[in-house]
Write a protein that holds these residues in place. Sequence first.
Motif, short mmCIF file in Angstrom:
data_model
loop_
_atom_site.label_atom_id
_atom_site.label_comp_id
_atom_site.label_asym_id
_atom_site.label_seq_id
_atom_site.Cartn_x
_atom_site.Cartn_y
_atom_site.Cartn_z
N THR A 4 0.81 -1.21 0.00
CA THR A 4 0.00 0.00 0.00
C THR A 4 0.84 1.26 0.00
OG1 THR A 4 -0.09 -0.25 2.37
CG2 THR A 4 -2.01 -0.97 1.14
N GLY A 5 0.44 2.17 -0.84
CA GLY A 5 1.00 3.51 -0.78
C GLY A 5 2.38 3.70 -1.38
N ALA A 6 3.11 2.62 -1.62
CA ALA A 6 4.48 2.77 -2.09
C ALA A 6 4.54 3.12 -3.57
CB ALA A 6 5.26 1.49 -1.83
N THR A 7 3.46 2.91 -4.30
CA THR A 7 3.50 3.14 -5.74
C THR A 7 3.18 4.59 -6.10
OG1 THR A 7 1.24 2.34 -5.73
CG2 THR A 7 2.92 0.81 -6.46
N GLY A 8 2.78 5.38 -5.11
CA GLY A 8 2.46 6.76 -5.40
C GLY A 8 1.10 6.95 -6.05
N SER A 10 -3.34 5.98 -5.59
CA SER A 10 -4.30 5.62 -4.55
C SER A 10 -4.49 4.10 -4.49
CB SER A 10 -5.64 6.28 -4.82
OG SER A 10 -6.28 5.63 -5.89
N LEU A 11 -4.91 3.64 -3.34
CA LEU A 11 -5.07 2.20 -3.15
C LEU A 11 -6.08 1.65 -4.16
CD1 LEU A 11 -3.93 0.13 -1.24
CD2 LEU A 11 -5.92 0.40 0.20
N GLU A 12 -7.10 2.45 -4.43
CA GLU A 12 -8.15 2.01 -5.35
C GLU A 12 -7.60 1.85 -6.76
OE1 GLU A 12 -12.46 3.67 -6.74
OE2 GLU A 12 -11.47 4.64 -5.05
N GLU A 13 -6.82 2.82 -7.17
CA GLU A 13 -6.23 2.78 -8.51
C GLU A 13 -5.27 1.59 -8.63
OE1 GLU A 13 -3.61 5.83 -11.25
OE2 GLU A 13 -4.36 6.50 -9.32
N GLU A 14 -4.48 1.40 -7.57
CA GLU A 14 -3.53 0.30 -7.56
C GLU A 14 -4.26 -1.04 -7.61
OE1 GLU A 14 -0.63 0.52 -4.42
OE2 GLU A 14 -0.24 -1.62 -4.62
N ALA A 15 -5.35 -1.14 -6.84
CA ALA A 15 -6.11 -2.39 -6.82
C ALA A 15 -6.63 -2.73 -8.21
CB ALA A 15 -7.26 -2.28 -5.83
N LYS A 16 -7.07 -1.71 -8.93
CA LYS A 16 -7.57 -1.95 -10.28
C LYS A 16 -6.46 -2.48 -11.19
CE LYS A 16 -11.24 1.48 -10.38
NZ LYS A 16 -11.42 2.93 -10.66
N LEU A 17 -5.29 -1.87 -11.07
CA LEU A 17 -4.16 -2.32 -11.91
C LEU A 17 -3.76 -3.75 -11.56
CD1 LEU A 17 -1.84 0.81 -12.18
CD2 LEU A 17 -3.34 -0.16 -13.90
N VAL A 18 -3.69 -4.05 -10.26
CA VAL A 18 -3.31 -5.40 -9.84
C VAL A 18 -4.34 -6.40 -10.36
CG1 VAL A 18 -3.01 -6.94 -7.87
CG2 VAL A 18 -2.06 -4.65 -7.80
N TYR A 19 -5.61 -6.04 -10.24
CA TYR A 19 -6.65 -6.94 -10.74
C TYR A 19 -6.50 -7.16 -12.24
CZ TYR A 19 -11.03 -9.04 -11.95
OH TYR A 19 -11.96 -9.92 -12.45
N GLY A 20 -6.24 -6.07 -12.96
CA GLY A 20 -6.08 -6.18 -14.41
C GLY A 20 -4.93 -7.08 -14.79
N VAL A 21 -3.81 -6.92 -14.11
CA VAL A 21 -2.63 -7.74 -14.40
C VAL A 21 -2.92 -9.21 -14.13
CG1 VAL A 21 -0.33 -8.32 -13.54
CG2 VAL A 21 -0.90 -5.96 -14.06
N VAL A 22 -3.48 -9.47 -12.95
CA VAL A 22 -3.75 -10.85 -12.54
C VAL A 22 -4.75 -11.51 -13.50
CG1 VAL A 22 -4.99 -12.11 -10.76
CG2 VAL A 22 -3.12 -10.61 -10.13
N PRO A 105 -14.82 -3.71 1.14
CA PRO A 105 -13.53 -4.25 1.58
C PRO A 105 -13.67 -4.87 2.97
CG PRO A 105 -13.53 -1.85 1.65
CD PRO A 105 -14.81 -2.25 1.02
N VAL A 106 -12.84 -5.85 3.22
CA VAL A 106 -12.89 -6.53 4.51
C VAL A 106 -12.38 -5.58 5.58
CG1 VAL A 106 -12.01 -8.47 5.84
CG2 VAL A 106 -12.51 -8.74 3.41
N GLN A 107 -13.27 -5.24 6.52
CA GLN A 107 -12.83 -4.40 7.65
C GLN A 107 -13.20 -5.14 8.90
OE1 GLN A 107 -14.77 -0.82 6.62
NE2 GLN A 107 -12.93 0.08 5.72
N ILE B 49 3.17 -1.14 -10.62
CA ILE B 49 2.57 -1.54 -9.35
C ILE B 49 3.57 -2.11 -8.36
CG2 ILE B 49 0.23 -1.94 -10.26
CD1 ILE B 49 0.84 -4.89 -10.40
N SER B 50 4.85 -1.82 -8.59
CA SER B 50 5.86 -2.32 -7.68
C SER B 50 5.76 -1.65 -6.31
CB SER B 50 7.24 -2.07 -8.27
OG SER B 50 8.22 -2.29 -7.29
N PRO B 51 5.85 -2.43 -5.23
CA PRO B 51 5.87 -1.82 -3.90
C PRO B 51 7.19 -1.11 -3.60
CG PRO B 51 6.02 -4.21 -3.73
CD PRO B 51 5.84 -3.90 -5.18
#
Lengths: 126, 137
Positions: A4-8, A10-22, A105-107, B49-51
């Motif tokens: 989280t947060g290391a890519t610069g 938002s978490l939402e945007e990152e989640a979309k990209l990760v989902y797309g890649v996977v 999201p799971v909270q 998407i690299s951490p």
Amino acid sequence: MQATGATGMSLEEEAKLVYGVVFSLRNLVSKLSAKPGSDGFISYRTSTYKLHYFETPTGLKFVLNTDPHMESMREALRTIYGQIYVEYVVKNPLMRQLTQSGVHPVQNDLFRGNLQRFVRSLPGFE
Amino acid sequence: MLHALLIINKAGGLIYNRDFTDGLAKLTTNEYLVMAGTFHGVHAITSRISPVPGSSGMEVLETDTFKIFCFQTLTGVKFLLITDPSQPNADATTRKVYELYADYVMKNPFYNPEMPIRIELFDSNVQKLVRQTNATG
């Protein structure tokens, strides 16, 4: 181990990209694989991280980012699913109501706490 | 065991593909083109998407039936080698293929950059390299 947060972005945007890649990789692998019904890809590695992937029979996808030198985390992801997600999220009656009314999201503190403890106990976690 | 070699140009177009064994599903040329395009896009996103900052794109993709080794040159050409999951140092093989590419493709005055590679000498030398690699392990 947390992405989280290391890519610069938002978490939402990152989640979309990760989902797309996977999602794309899963399709690509199943198309290329000669054996039908193989369970998608296991992991991929770049110069700085390794992404581990695990999909449950119901289509839930678990993704874990680690150091590039880590061994396969398949068993760890299976444990997270079977012994943490199922126990603390699926068996929680309140969670089920929430997920039926849309994607939430799971909270859940019990889930988070146990996940935290499990990940810290894995070999290779510093 | 090396199953297949694909070369993708810097725009994501497939410029070369060869199967060496029957270990993979048979795909049509069109499906290979789509696959190359998909891989190109995914490769770009994986570095985003690299951490950890400053990541390269995907280098190795592991599945339970094969591995894909990807080597991207400084000019953006990608060499994809699809191998058995147990294949040792396929990384070195991608570098050797790059050498062959430099010698027999780029130094060929009749080759148009970014266009599909139809060069017999490159073909035969890749075949030779693959046969050597598959014979030793």
